[in-house]
Design an enzyme around this catalytic site. Structure first.
Site, PDB file in Angstrom:
ATOM      1  N   GLY A  38      81.341 -12.643  -8.555  1.00 56.38           N
ATOM      2  CA  GLY A  38      81.237 -13.428  -7.334  1.00 56.38           C
ATOM      3  C   GLY A  38      79.942 -13.200  -6.576  1.00 56.38           C
ATOM      4  N   GLY A  39      79.528 -11.940  -6.435  1.00 57.84           N
ATOM      5  CA  GLY A  39      78.287 -11.644  -5.719  1.00 57.84           C
ATOM      6  C   GLY A  39      77.073 -12.205  -6.427  1.00 57.84           C
ATOM      7  N   SER A  40      77.053 -12.100  -7.750  1.00 58.64           N
ATOM      8  CA  SER A  40      75.945 -12.650  -8.528  1.00 58.64           C
ATOM      9  C   SER A  40      75.893 -14.169  -8.401  1.00 58.64           C
ATOM     10  CB  SER A  40      76.083 -12.257  -9.999  1.00 58.64           C
ATOM     11  OG  SER A  40      75.945 -10.869 -10.169  1.00 58.64           O
ATOM     12  N   LYS A  84      83.289 -16.102 -12.828  1.00 64.07           N
ATOM     13  CA  LYS A  84      83.289 -16.195 -14.291  1.00 64.07           C
ATOM     14  C   LYS A  84      84.286 -15.189 -14.847  1.00 64.07           C
ATOM     15  CE  LYS A  84      81.039 -12.090 -14.844  1.00 64.07           C
ATOM     16  NZ  LYS A  84      81.675 -10.883 -15.447  1.00 64.07           N
ATOM     17  N   ASP A 117      74.017 -10.372 -14.615  1.00 67.98           N
ATOM     18  CA  ASP A 117      74.737 -11.617 -14.901  1.00 67.98           C
ATOM     19  C   ASP A 117      74.355 -12.736 -13.948  1.00 67.98           C
ATOM     20  OD1 ASP A 117      75.920 -10.599 -12.646  1.00 67.98           O
ATOM     21  OD2 ASP A 117      77.982 -10.755 -13.364  1.00 67.98           O
ATOM     22  N   GLY A 167      84.388  -6.419  -6.415  1.00 64.59           N
ATOM     23  CA  GLY A 167      84.741  -5.297  -7.284  1.00 64.59           C
ATOM     24  C   GLY A 167      85.750  -5.682  -8.339  1.00 64.59           C
ATOM     25  N   LEU A 170      84.299 -10.341 -11.720  1.00 64.58           N
ATOM     26  CA  LEU A 170      84.291 -11.799 -11.768  1.00 64.58           C
ATOM     27  C   LEU A 170      82.928 -12.386 -11.425  1.00 64.58           C
ATOM     28  CD1 LEU A 170      87.732 -12.439  -9.995  1.00 64.58           C
ATOM     29  CD2 LEU A 170      87.255 -12.591 -12.453  1.00 64.58           C
TER      30      LEU A 170
END
Length: 253
Positions: free
Chosen positions: A91-93, A8, A126, A86, A89
């Site tokens: 990505g991990g969420s 995102k 998020d 890091g 964006l």
């Protein structure tokens, strides 16, 4: 079952106030971008998690936390990481949220979207956004969501991720909260409250933002707490001048 968790960008990010629980109230527009990781979940005799691609050694993966919170039958989960870490964006969420979604589908758990968002909000501020599939206004810690009446369909997005890691804690450490209102009807007036302090510490990130404007972006901003910066263009841009400034992803929304 295989899915492609997207990242995102944040269209504006206002840090409004410090909360009693140590978090901050924010207001932002989360906008999904089709730059994705690859996630597979299949039933198994025992739980197994593997990861490949763009990974940080020793990093605790949120997919494992998602599995532990949901407590489904044993599964084998493989994540191929493409979205930079890091970067602000999400990505991990996104990977964690899509782990919940896939586990719900694979094992027919019957959890509603609201139930999945409730679990996701325990993983990250998020994370609940990625249970949805469209742009959302995020408030509270970012977990309170409402549909955003905005579309960038047909626009071209350039995302630049320099070799800089900005932790969320580092970004918040330089913030002075202030009341402000997000107005998506005036995109060029949107701001990211993290930029002021992050730019002071990492001038390269500010330089990337300016280079995106120089390349013709109608709007450019750091995403989330950084370090990725994106530019929104009406036509495919010439990004030659930015090509050496970090990992670059150009796509059409």
């Amino acid at each position: 079952m295989i899915a492609f968790p997207p990242c995102k960008i944040n269209l504006g990010l206002n840090v409004l106030r410090k909360r009693n629980d140590g978090y901050h109230d924010i207001e932002t527009c989360f906008y999904p971008i089709p730059w994705t990781d690859i996630l597979e979940v299949i039933p198994s005799e025992k739980f197994e998690f593997t990861v490949s691609g763009n990974v940080i050694p020793g990093d605790d993966n949120l997919c494992i936390k998602a599995y532990q919170l949901l407590k489904p039958p044993p599964a084998k989960i493989h994540l191929h990481k493409i979205i930079p870490t890091g970067a602000g964006l999400g990505g991990g969420s996104s990977d964690a949220a899509w782990t919940l979604r896939l586990l719900n589908d694979v094992f027919l758990l019957g959890l509603s979207k609201d139930q999945l968002k409730s679990v996701a909000s325990q993983i990250g501020s998020d994370c609940a956004f990625f249970i949805e599939d469209g742009p959302m206004i995020g408030s509270g810690r970012g977990e309170i969501l409402s549909p955003a009446n905005i579309s960038m369909k047909g626009k071209f997005i350039v995302i630049v991720k320099p070799e800089i890691h900005v932790s969320t804690a580092e970004a918040y450490a330089g913030i002075v909260p202030k009341e402000s209102k997000l107005d998506l009807t005036k995109i060029n007036s949107l701001k990211n409250d993290f930029e002021e302090s992050v730019f002071k510490k990492h001038p390269l990130i500010q330089s990337i933002k300016q280079q995106l404007y120089n390349a013709g972006a109608e709007y450019a901003s750091m995403s989330g707490s950084g370090s990725a910066v994106y530019g929104i263009f009406n036509s495919p841009p010439d990004i030659t001048s930015i090509s050496t400034m970090g990992t670059i992803k150009q796509l059409q929304v």
